[in-house]
Design a protein around this motif. Sequence first.
Motif, PDB file in Angstrom:
ATOM      1  N   ARG A   1       0.707  -1.082   0.036  1.00  0.00           N
ATOM      2  CA  ARG A   1       0.135  -0.117   0.078  1.00  0.00           C
ATOM      3  C   ARG A   1       0.760   1.068   0.009  1.00  0.00           C
ATOM      4  NH1 ARG A   1      -3.154  -2.346   3.554  1.00  0.00           N
ATOM      5  NH2 ARG A   1      -2.570  -1.199   5.575  1.00  0.00           N
ATOM      6  N   VAL A   2       2.090   1.108   0.783  1.00  0.00           N
ATOM      7  CA  VAL A   2       2.719   2.434   0.953  1.00  0.00           C
ATOM      8  C   VAL A   2       3.334   2.494  -0.587  1.00  0.00           C
ATOM      9  CG1 VAL A   2       5.133   3.330   1.829  1.00  0.00           C
ATOM     10  CG2 VAL A   2       3.403   2.053   3.104  1.00  0.00           C
ATOM     11  N   VAL A   3       4.016   1.463  -1.254  1.00  0.00           N
ATOM     12  CA  VAL A   3       4.743   1.616  -2.447  1.00  0.00           C
ATOM     13  C   VAL A   3       3.555   2.071  -3.693  1.00  0.00           C
ATOM     14  CG1 VAL A   3       5.935   0.372  -4.296  1.00  0.00           C
ATOM     15  CG2 VAL A   3       6.389   0.021  -1.634  1.00  0.00           C
ATOM     16  N   THR A   4       2.606   1.427  -3.837  1.00  0.00           N
ATOM     17  CA  THR A   4       1.787   1.539  -4.925  1.00  0.00           C
ATOM     18  C   THR A   4       0.722   2.620  -4.840  1.00  0.00           C
ATOM     19  OG1 THR A   4      -0.032  -0.163  -4.027  1.00  0.00           O
ATOM     20  CG2 THR A   4       1.620  -0.905  -5.408  1.00  0.00           C
ATOM     21  N   GLU A   5       0.285   3.148  -3.294  1.00  0.00           N
ATOM     22  CA  GLU A   5      -0.621   4.163  -2.934  1.00  0.00           C
ATOM     23  C   GLU A   5      -0.102   5.419  -2.602  1.00  0.00           C
ATOM     24  OE1 GLU A   5      -4.103   2.607  -0.972  1.00  0.00           O
ATOM     25  OE2 GLU A   5      -4.420   4.802  -0.294  1.00  0.00           O
ATOM     26  N   HIS A   6       0.639   5.173  -1.363  1.00  0.00           N
ATOM     27  CA  HIS A   6       1.058   6.215  -0.550  1.00  0.00           C
ATOM     28  C   HIS A   6       2.043   7.445  -1.447  1.00  0.00           C
ATOM     29  CE1 HIS A   6      -0.038   4.322   3.649  1.00  0.00           C
ATOM     30  NE2 HIS A   6      -1.075   4.191   2.799  1.00  0.00           N
ATOM     31  N   VAL A   7       2.968   6.546  -1.990  1.00  0.00           N
ATOM     32  CA  VAL A   7       4.117   7.353  -2.371  1.00  0.00           C
ATOM     33  C   VAL A   7       3.870   7.991  -3.816  1.00  0.00           C
ATOM     34  CG1 VAL A   7       6.260   7.187  -3.475  1.00  0.00           C
ATOM     35  CG2 VAL A   7       6.117   5.803  -1.352  1.00  0.00           C
ATOM     36  N   PRO A   8       2.816   7.350  -4.760  1.00  0.00           N
ATOM     37  CA  PRO A   8       2.511   8.080  -5.877  1.00  0.00           C
ATOM     38  C   PRO A   8       1.512   9.223  -5.569  1.00  0.00           C
ATOM     39  CG  PRO A   8       2.233   5.879  -6.130  1.00  0.00           C
ATOM     40  CD  PRO A   8       2.437   5.885  -4.741  1.00  0.00           C
TER      41      PRO A   8
ATOM     42  N   THR B   1      11.595   7.513  -6.807  1.00  0.00           N
ATOM     43  CA  THR B   1      12.242   8.259  -7.700  1.00  0.00           C
ATOM     44  C   THR B   1      11.512   8.304  -9.101  1.00  0.00           C
ATOM     45  OG1 THR B   1      14.328   7.057  -6.928  1.00  0.00           O
ATOM     46  CG2 THR B   1      14.514   7.826  -9.011  1.00  0.00           C
ATOM     47  N   ALA B   2      10.621   7.340  -9.229  1.00  0.00           N
ATOM     48  CA  ALA B   2      10.059   7.301 -10.574  1.00  0.00           C
ATOM     49  C   ALA B   2       8.879   8.563 -10.544  1.00  0.00           C
ATOM     50  CB  ALA B   2       9.021   6.093 -10.761  1.00  0.00           C
ATOM     51  N   ARG B   3       8.485   9.035  -9.324  1.00  0.00           N
ATOM     52  CA  ARG B   3       7.643  10.178  -9.314  1.00  0.00           C
ATOM     53  C   ARG B   3       8.473  11.519  -8.871  1.00  0.00           C
ATOM     54  NH1 ARG B   3       2.053   8.854 -10.076  1.00  0.00           N
ATOM     55  NH2 ARG B   3       2.149   6.580 -10.191  1.00  0.00           N
ATOM     56  N   GLY B   4       9.766  11.512  -9.196  1.00  0.00           N
ATOM     57  CA  GLY B   4      10.597  12.674  -8.975  1.00  0.00           C
ATOM     58  C   GLY B   4      11.170  13.282  -7.377  1.00  0.00           C
ATOM     59  N   LEU B   5      10.875  12.103  -6.533  1.00  0.00           N
ATOM     60  CA  LEU B   5      11.283  12.468  -5.261  1.00  0.00           C
ATOM     61  C   LEU B   5      12.762  11.898  -5.093  1.00  0.00           C
ATOM     62  CD1 LEU B   5       8.501  11.353  -3.014  1.00  0.00           C
ATOM     63  CD2 LEU B   5       8.951  13.577  -3.784  1.00  0.00           C
ATOM     64  N   SER B   6      13.539  12.913  -4.264  1.00  0.00           N
ATOM     65  CA  SER B   6      14.802  12.512  -3.920  1.00  0.00           C
ATOM     66  C   SER B   6      14.891  11.565  -2.628  1.00  0.00           C
ATOM     67  CB  SER B   6      15.742  13.561  -3.838  1.00  0.00           C
ATOM     68  OG  SER B   6      16.005  14.351  -4.902  1.00  0.00           O
ATOM     69  N   ILE B   7      15.968  10.757  -2.160  1.00  0.00           N
ATOM     70  CA  ILE B   7      16.046   9.922  -1.431  1.00  0.00           C
ATOM     71  C   ILE B   7      16.965  10.293  -0.340  1.00  0.00           C
ATOM     72  CG2 ILE B   7      16.051   7.401  -0.812  1.00  0.00           C
ATOM     73  CD1 ILE B   7      14.180   7.893  -2.888  1.00  0.00           C
ATOM     74  N   ARG B   8      16.116  10.278   1.084  1.00  0.00           N
ATOM     75  CA  ARG B   8      17.169  10.108   2.209  1.00  0.00           C
ATOM     76  C   ARG B   8      16.698   8.721   3.214  1.00  0.00           C
ATOM     77  NH1 ARG B   8      18.241  14.949   2.266  1.00  0.00           N
ATOM     78  NH2 ARG B   8      19.069  15.307   4.318  1.00  0.00           N
ATOM     79  N   LEU B   9      17.782   8.386   3.720  1.00  0.00           N
ATOM     80  CA  LEU B   9      17.473   7.099   4.440  1.00  0.00           C
ATOM     81  C   LEU B   9      17.986   6.999   5.950  1.00  0.00           C
ATOM     82  CD1 LEU B   9      18.263   4.374   1.766  1.00  0.00           C
ATOM     83  CD2 LEU B   9      15.904   5.266   2.410  1.00  0.00           C
ATOM     84  N   HIS B  10      17.196   6.391   6.922  1.00  0.00           N
ATOM     85  CA  HIS B  10      17.474   5.995   8.093  1.00  0.00           C
ATOM     86  C   HIS B  10      18.423   4.596   8.102  1.00  0.00           C
ATOM     87  CE1 HIS B  10      14.349   8.896   9.694  1.00  0.00           C
ATOM     88  NE2 HIS B  10      15.232   8.636  10.717  1.00  0.00           N
ATOM     89  N   VAL B  11      19.673   4.742   8.347  1.00  0.00           N
ATOM     90  CA  VAL B  11      20.527   3.478   8.035  1.00  0.00           C
ATOM     91  C   VAL B  11      21.326   3.190   9.193  1.00  0.00           C
ATOM     92  CG1 VAL B  11      22.331   2.776   6.770  1.00  0.00           C
ATOM     93  CG2 VAL B  11      20.358   3.645   5.565  1.00  0.00           C
ATOM     94  N   GLY B  12      21.646   1.833   9.703  1.00  0.00           N
ATOM     95  CA  GLY B  12      22.361   1.400  10.549  1.00  0.00           C
ATOM     96  C   GLY B  12      22.405   2.075  11.961  1.00  0.00           C
TER      97      GLY B  12
END
Length: 417
Positions: free
Chosen positions: A205-212, A245-256
């Motif tokens: 749901r997050v990938v196919t609905e929330h993000v777009p 990325t497909a919708r033009g957003l840049s990425i930052r991630l909580h990692v490690g």
Amino acid sequence: VKKIYTAARVVTCDAARAGSSADSAGAGSPLGVIEDGAVLIEDARVAWVGRASDAPRDVDAEDFGARVITPGLVDAHTHAAWAGSRDGEYAMKMRGADYREIAAAGGGILSTHRAIAAISEEDLARDLAARLTRMASLGVTTCEVKSGYGLTRALEEKQLRAIATAAKNKRAPHVVPTFLALHALPAEARDGADAKEKRDAYVDRVVTEHVPKIADAKLARFLDAYVDANAFTVDEARRACDAATARGLSIRLHVGQFADIGGARLAADVGARSVDHVEHIGNADARLLAEKGVFCTLLPIASFTLKQEPPPVAMLRAAGVRFVVASDANPGTAPSESLPLAMAFAVRFYGLSPDETILAATKHAAQSLDEPERGVISPGNYADLVIWDLPHEHAIVQPWGTSKIARVIRDGLLLAD
Ligand SMILES: [Zn+2]
């Protein structure tokens, strides 16, 4: 409107001035300091920077004497759009309760989620605006603000609309909104025999609905995901990153933050602007981040609160990674709105130098947010300045605990004094 500000030290953070012989910063200083410097601002922008003795004569000037001028601070990682209070669970934790007991008592991210569900959008926007104003009074002129407590699409949108409302205030920091798409699993997707199916359905749901939907509504510029043990997997986060990325957003991630599960490699793969926390990261991944120009955003207030070991800063530095320092302002693990406190901790606990720390909270932070016209005092950039009631820029990180600003200016306008 034209105006000149002069001070004993103008810290430009401009690489073109760093160590140049025309300025008396001395070789080796990366901060591009101009002694007896002047900044000419014209409306919202910096028009000229140089020695006070070379400044235009026909402009209204204000002299700040022995003080220091720096770029406005840039807080590149905050969860500032929160509601409620988690003082009760902090008291539990200090008594020795572990996270399971705290979760059983209704604490953690889900407690802030319930507060976000309960508050009106107007009140959330008003509380955030007040918080941003307090941050400005500490020297912050640009602030990234994440959603991530909504969990459902409707509540994530509510949080992001509240951020957009607060961002309209020209007398508060410039706001960069981030959709924290994968932060925590909703309570109903956690337990039971079909927990795996419910988790998969939530991520779908997050990938196919929330993000777009959120990207198309232009409610965020960045997508974030929490990639860690007990959070989301690399594969789950990769799906969200690809959709963003497909919708033009840049990425930052909580990692490690708690374990290295491969988030840094994912960040390099998807062209993220920043990996944040990185208490746990290996040397090969650090070199990969340096090679790909991914910033490492360090969050020392969080590791202090959680009594964690610092990230491997010496190794990251040797690998060539560029640092950002941010507050991580949130109601649980980094309960502070103070970027200057995070900067002080970066020096005291992480071993960053004062110069590294200042760059990490100005120029590098702005670059990591794709805000190249902020974070550096340079002609053409926005007139975002802090005039510090301090004798030297290194005094920003020592002593700590009190506001030390004489004036804060964003886009040429007064934010605090
Ligand atoms: Zn965070």
